[in-house]
Design a protein around this motif. Structure first.
Motif, PDB file in Angstrom:
ATOM      1  N   ALA A 111       0.831  -1.209   0.000  1.00 35.09           N
ATOM      2  CA  ALA A 111       0.000   0.000   0.000  1.00 35.09           C
ATOM      3  C   ALA A 111       0.863   1.256   0.000  1.00 35.09           C
ATOM      4  CB  ALA A 111      -0.931  -0.014   1.209  1.00 35.09           C
ATOM      5  N   ASP A 112       1.995   1.230   0.729  1.00 36.37           N
ATOM      6  CA  ASP A 112       2.892   2.383   0.748  1.00 36.37           C
ATOM      7  C   ASP A 112       3.570   2.567  -0.601  1.00 36.37           C
ATOM      8  OD1 ASP A 112       2.341   3.170   3.345  1.00 36.37           O
ATOM      9  OD2 ASP A 112       3.907   1.907   4.211  1.00 36.37           O
ATOM     10  N   VAL A 113       3.942   1.461  -1.244  1.00 38.70           N
ATOM     11  CA  VAL A 113       4.526   1.559  -2.589  1.00 38.70           C
ATOM     12  C   VAL A 113       3.498   2.150  -3.547  1.00 38.70           C
ATOM     13  CG1 VAL A 113       5.446   0.245  -4.541  1.00 38.70           C
ATOM     14  CG2 VAL A 113       6.184  -0.308  -2.216  1.00 38.70           C
ATOM     15  N   ALA A 114       2.239   1.730  -3.430  1.00 35.82           N
ATOM     16  CA  ALA A 114       1.176   2.295  -4.268  1.00 35.82           C
ATOM     17  C   ALA A 114       1.035   3.796  -4.036  1.00 35.82           C
ATOM     18  CB  ALA A 114      -0.146   1.585  -3.980  1.00 35.82           C
ATOM     19  N   ALA A 115       1.139   4.214  -2.777  1.00 37.07           N
ATOM     20  CA  ALA A 115       1.049   5.636  -2.462  1.00 37.07           C
ATOM     21  C   ALA A 115       2.198   6.412  -3.108  1.00 37.07           C
ATOM     22  CB  ALA A 115       1.046   5.837  -0.949  1.00 37.07           C
ATOM     23  N   LEU A 116       3.392   5.840  -3.084  1.00 38.82           N
ATOM     24  CA  LEU A 116       4.539   6.480  -3.730  1.00 38.82           C
ATOM     25  C   LEU A 116       4.299   6.613  -5.231  1.00 38.82           C
ATOM     26  CD1 LEU A 116       8.290   5.963  -3.188  1.00 38.82           C
ATOM     27  CD2 LEU A 116       7.374   5.550  -5.459  1.00 38.82           C
ATOM     28  N   LEU A 117       3.804   5.561  -5.855  1.00 35.06           N
ATOM     29  CA  LEU A 117       3.534   5.610  -7.294  1.00 35.06           C
ATOM     30  C   LEU A 117       2.480   6.662  -7.614  1.00 35.06           C
ATOM     31  CD1 LEU A 117       3.539   1.789  -8.173  1.00 35.06           C
ATOM     32  CD2 LEU A 117       5.418   3.435  -8.390  1.00 35.06           C
ATOM     33  N   ASP A 118       1.478   6.774  -6.765  1.00 35.46           N
ATOM     34  CA  ASP A 118       0.432   7.789  -6.961  1.00 35.46           C
ATOM     35  C   ASP A 118       1.021   9.196  -6.914  1.00 35.46           C
ATOM     36  OD1 ASP A 118      -1.530   5.858  -7.202  1.00 35.46           O
ATOM     37  OD2 ASP A 118      -2.180   6.020  -5.106  1.00 35.46           O
ATOM     38  N   ARG A 119       1.919   9.417  -5.974  1.00 37.66           N
ATOM     39  CA  ARG A 119       2.501  10.752  -5.834  1.00 37.66           C
ATOM     40  C   ARG A 119       3.361  11.106  -7.039  1.00 37.66           C
ATOM     41  NH1 ARG A 119       4.891  11.980  -0.002  1.00 37.66           N
ATOM     42  NH2 ARG A 119       5.259  13.964  -1.089  1.00 37.66           N
ATOM     43  N   PHE A 120       4.110  10.147  -7.551  1.00 32.82           N
ATOM     44  CA  PHE A 120       4.902  10.419  -8.754  1.00 32.82           C
ATOM     45  C   PHE A 120       4.008  10.619  -9.964  1.00 32.82           C
ATOM     46  CE2 PHE A 120       8.688   9.383  -6.425  1.00 32.82           C
ATOM     47  CZ  PHE A 120       9.693  10.042  -7.115  1.00 32.82           C
ATOM     48  N   ALA A 121       2.948   9.856 -10.066  1.00 35.73           N
ATOM     49  CA  ALA A 121       2.024  10.012 -11.192  1.00 35.73           C
ATOM     50  C   ALA A 121       1.424  11.411 -11.205  1.00 35.73           C
ATOM     51  CB  ALA A 121       0.922   8.958 -11.118  1.00 35.73           C
ATOM     52  N   ALA A 122       1.184  11.965 -10.022  1.00 38.54           N
ATOM     53  CA  ALA A 122       0.581  13.292  -9.916  1.00 38.54           C
ATOM     54  C   ALA A 122       1.601  14.414 -10.091  1.00 38.54           C
ATOM     55  CB  ALA A 122      -0.126  13.431  -8.576  1.00 38.54           C
TER      56      ALA A 122
END
Length: 217
Positions: A111-122
């Motif tokens: 879930a934390d890795v997903a959050a990191l990916l979301d932040r980079f995507a944004a």
């Protein structure tokens, strides 16, 4: 006697936590002063990333080390801003083994890795992200292998499965299986590449380099 031993153990743990906190702050404060640029390739993670001289290993000045010994996925999320601000060309991430050693679950790490990916995507959508598998561990016949991480073999494998599936559904994200390259026939970290069952020796970093070199180019 028992009380004395317990007190000594508590003081040792407190001193260790203080030292780690101090080192974490030192590294974070340094990274905040070193700008990341759009031409850069960033290696991000914990002590296994921290322990390498990445620019020398690849012979490229713009390959940056942003590893901090002892870091966890949930802590790492708090230090992304200086990296996001630079919008680097590529990001190589390895994180999670310390989370598992601290009792966090594979799903929490994913879930934390997903959050990191979301932040980079944004914030930095053009950054190409390479999520590298958590490495295997080994405690067999290795003097001083007392980190406690070696008990997490099953959790490491499960985290890698979850993160690989997560990456498969993300545009611009590549999952890199380093674990199989550094494991022995039993699935443990090959003793040729470690002297403590967790961290890599120079030979191990050469295997890592060869695995990701095509992506660096």
């Amino acid at each position: 006697m028992k009380r004395t031993l317990l007190l000594a153990a508590a003081l040792l743990l407190a001193a260790s936590a203080f030292a780690q906190g101090a080192y974490n702050y030192q590294r974070r404060s340094l990274f905040e002063q070193l700008p990341v640029r759009r031409c850069d390739v960033v290696f991000l993670g914990n002590s296994i990333t921290d322990g390498c001289e990445w620019s020398e290993l690849f012979g490229r000045r713009r390959v940056l080390n942003r590893g901090i010994s002892g870091d966890r996925a949930d802590w790492l999320l708090g230090r992304l801003d200086p990296i996001l601000a630079g919008r680097p060309r590529k990001l190589f991430l390895m994180i999670g083994v310390n989370d598992l050693a601290a009792g966090r679950t594979p799903r929490e790490v994913a879930a934390d890795v997903a959050a990191l990916l979301d932040r980079f995507a944004a914030a930095s959508p053009r950054t190409r992200i390479y999520v590298q598998s958590i490495l295997p561990v080994n405690d067999r016949d290795i003097p001083g292998a007392s980190w406690g991480h070696w008990k997490r073999k099953a959790e490491i494998a499960e985290t890698n499965r979850l993160v690989e599936a997560l990456c498969r559904g993300r545009r611009g994200v590549v999952y890199v299986d380093l674990a199989s390259r550094l494991a022995d026939a039993t699935g443990l970290l090959d003793k040729r590449y470690t002297n403590d069952g967790l961290h890599l020796t120079g030979e191990g970093y050469l295997v890592w380099r060869d695995a990701v070199a095509p992506y660096i180019r």
